[in-house]
Design an enzyme around this catalytic site. Structure first.
Site, PDB file in Angstrom:
ATOM      1  N   GLY A  55      40.868  37.635 -63.207  1.00 13.84           N
ATOM      2  CA  GLY A  55      42.104  38.201 -62.668  1.00 13.84           C
ATOM      3  C   GLY A  55      43.274  37.438 -63.243  1.00 13.84           C
ATOM      4  CB  CYS A  82      37.846  33.869 -65.709  1.00 12.13           C
ATOM      5  SG  CYS A  82      39.350  33.136 -66.341  1.00 12.13           S
ATOM      6  CE1 TYR A  83      42.861  34.603 -58.868  1.00 12.83           C
ATOM      7  CE2 TYR A  83      41.046  35.837 -57.892  1.00 12.83           C
ATOM      8  CZ  TYR A  83      42.304  35.266 -57.789  1.00 12.83           C
ATOM      9  OH  TYR A  83      42.994  35.358 -56.611  1.00 12.83           O
ATOM     10  CG  HIS A 170      36.599  36.517 -69.755  1.00 13.63           C
ATOM     11  ND1 HIS A 170      36.828  37.265 -68.631  1.00 13.63           N
ATOM     12  CD2 HIS A 170      37.617  35.628 -69.824  1.00 13.63           C
ATOM     13  CE1 HIS A 170      37.938  36.867 -68.042  1.00 13.63           C
ATOM     14  NE2 HIS A 170      38.445  35.870 -68.747  1.00 13.63           N
ATOM     15  CD  GLU A 172      34.157  39.668 -68.733  1.00  8.25           C
ATOM     16  OE1 GLU A 172      33.340  38.728 -68.778  1.00  8.25           O
ATOM     17  OE2 GLU A 172      35.257  39.563 -68.179  1.00  8.25           O
ATOM     18  CG  ASP A 228      34.813  64.639 -69.525  1.00  7.99           C
ATOM     19  OD1 ASP A 228      33.979  64.126 -70.294  1.00  7.99           O
ATOM     20  OD2 ASP A 228      35.963  64.204 -69.383  1.00  7.99           O
ATOM     21  CE  LYS A 369      35.403  62.007 -73.192  1.00  9.31           C
ATOM     22  NZ  LYS A 369      36.024  63.119 -72.480  1.00  9.31           N
TER      23      LYS A 369
END
Ligand code: XMP
Length: 513
Positions: A55, A82-83, A170, A172, A228, A369
């Site tokens: 964050g 992190c945060y 991080h 990710e 979609d 997506k």
């Protein structure tokens, strides 16, 4: 209530969605919820693990985001990033301070405790991505340092007994070389989750739950030919067959041959007969004399609702409306960041008024997506259909600068068809996020044969992008541009000049209006 193996609490990091993606790519289903999610709701989902995202704020700042502290007492394994690490440190009595210098970029992770199950198959000295201004200064009781880097003495910490882990970096983001593996280790080794989630199991689960929810009732679904809505309609058809009422509104602003292609695709490949409403005249009448882009969008949106409603009323027993809402739409509206600023009032031509009191079915709410494309493949939709470039709801109307007239639509359709053909012939269609032509309504002088011409201009727009939020103009060969330009000028009566748009987004937008 469906159980969710991993819940990600979002504290506003720009990377939160990536956490979910990395886990799902590894076969672990997870959901993101706002940091303020009520503890009861979290408990209902019976998570086997919780991840606290990064964050932008400082945990010690006034008004800093804090989760319900009961999450630390659930006995469920936790990973703080992190945060999230700083929250864990603060909660358990450690100290977080502002670092002397902010640390952004690559660092090498040195492993202190190679026995920790979080580090299974992780290399010593692997690159991790740091992005933080605060750091842990003192560990809480029972925590130990399990990894460090040059600038972060506490790059990874853990209370192994309580199964609480935290990374300063991080895992990710792509730059963290073995980040996905670290997240998988957390899910598998720490939380004990089997990584068996995939699109096939997702499709089966969805079909069953739609069947159960709908029972003997009927479901209305707007189909646009886009990825979609096509996937939604196909999923529903698999679940409830003829009790699906699939309405395709032809607003007269489609590309050349598009209506026929969409109808044929549904009929031949999925077995669905679309209910096509030919409303081109109504749309074009309403657009007469309109030049302002926002006004065009408004008129198209309103006309769409009127036409759709009129058609829907012809069908009995409808209680549900299916929509292709994606996970990104959901996160935008629930996340701590709030929806991003409106640049153009677009994206939901199908947004319906409140008096249409159907219960919503949104089977794509949990997926991204590119996962929708994978789901489409699972459902047997053809690859070329799933790989189609995005097409805006208001269609060609926003690619004609000025009033939408039959002649401008002709110029646009013909030039667009030529461009698409060339792009495919040269093998570039799939390399590009989106390509189209724009009728500029700028006249210029030319010479064709012995004659002077004074005709309209077409702009070719091609962009590369990941999600449409940012984009760069496509660096395609000049020979390909030349082939497109030559054909358009030779074949489209009324065009004597072709230009290529070399603007990126930002500062430009992808569409011209
Ligand atoms: P912009 O022009 O905002 O476009 O950079 C980003 C992406 O969104 C599409 N787009 C729209 N889609 N209704 C839609 O459904 C709209 O009004 C609309 N305007 C832009 C655009 O084609 C690109 O993919």
């Amino acid at each position: 209530m469906k159980t969710v193996p991993i819940i990600v609490l979002d504290f506003g990091s720009q990377y939160t969605q990536l956490i979910a993606r990395r886990l799902r790519e590894n076969g672990v289903y997870c959901e993101i919820v706002p940091f303020s999610e009520e503890i009861e709701k979290i408990k209902e989902k019976k998570p086997q693990g919780i991840i606290l995202s990064g964050g932008p704020a400082s945990v010690y700042a006034e008004g800093a985001y804090h989760p319900d502290s009961e999450i630390f007492e659930l006995g469920v394994p936790i990973l703080g990033i992190c945060y999230g690490m700083q929250l864990i440190t603060q909660h358990f009595g450690g100290v977080v301070i502002a670092a002397d210098h902010h640390e952004y970029g690559k660092a090498k992770l040195m492993i202190e405790n190679a026995q920790s199950p979080i580090f299974e198959d992780i290399s010593e000295g692997g690159v991790v991505w740091m992005s933080h201004g605060d750091r842990v200064d003192m560990l809480p009781d029972n925590f130990e340092m399990i990894g460090y880097s040059d600038n972060s003495p506490y790059a990874a910490i853990a209370d192994e007994k309580k199964k609480i882990y935290a990374f300063q970096f991080h895992p990710e983001v792509h730059h963290t070389q073995e980040g996905a593996r670290l997240l998988k280790n957390f899910a598998k080794n720490i939380c004990g989750i089997q990584s068996d989630w995939n699109m096939g199991s997702f499709a089966k689960e969805k079909i069953l739950s739609i069947r159960e929810k709908v029972g003997e009732k009927r479901v209305l679904c707007g189909v646009s030919g886009g990825v979609d809505s096509s996937v939604v309609a196909t999923l529903l058809y698999e679940a409830i067959g003829d009790r699906l009422v699939p309405i395709f509104v032809d607003h007269g602003l489609l590309r050349a041959g598009e209506r026929e292609q969409v109808e044929a695709m549904f009929k031949q490949r999925v077995g669905i007969d679309l209910i096509t409403v030919d409303a081109a005249d109504e749309f074009l009448d309403n657009l007469q004399g309109v030049v302002d882009p926002e006004e065009k969008r408004k008129i198209i949106g309103e006309t769409f609702i009127r036409v759709f409603d009129r058609e829907a009323k012809k069908h009995q027993g409808i209680e549900f409306l299916a929509q292709g809402t994606l996970y990104t739409d959901v996160i935008e509206s629930v996340s701590v960041k709030g929806p991003s600023k409106t640049i153009k009032s677009h994206h939901n031509v199908g947004g319906l008024p409140e008096w249409m009191t159907f219960e919503l079915i949104e089977p794509l709410r949990e997926i991204f997506k590119d996962e929708v494309r994978k789901l489409g493949l699972e459902l047997g939709l053809p690859k070329d259909m799933l790989g189609r470039h995005p097409f805006p709801g208001p269609g060609l109307a926003i690619r004609i600068m000025g009033e939408v007239t039959p002649n401008e639509l002709r110029l646009l359709r013909q030039s667009d068809t030529i461009m698409q053909e060339e792009l495919k012939a040269w093998g570039y269609y799939d390399k590009i996020w989106q390509a189209f032509t724009v009728v500029l309504n700028v006249k210029s002088v030319g010479v064709m044969g012995d004659n002077r011409t004074y005709d309209n201009t077409v702009c070719v727009r091609m962009v590369e992008s990941v999600d449409g939020m940012t984009a760069t103009f496509a660096h395609i060969p000049h020979d390909l541009l030349e082939a497109i330009s030559t054909r358009i000028i030779n074949e489209v009566d009324g065009i004597n000049r072709v230009v290529y748009d070399i603007t990126s987004k930002p500062p430009g937008t992808i569409e011209w209006e």
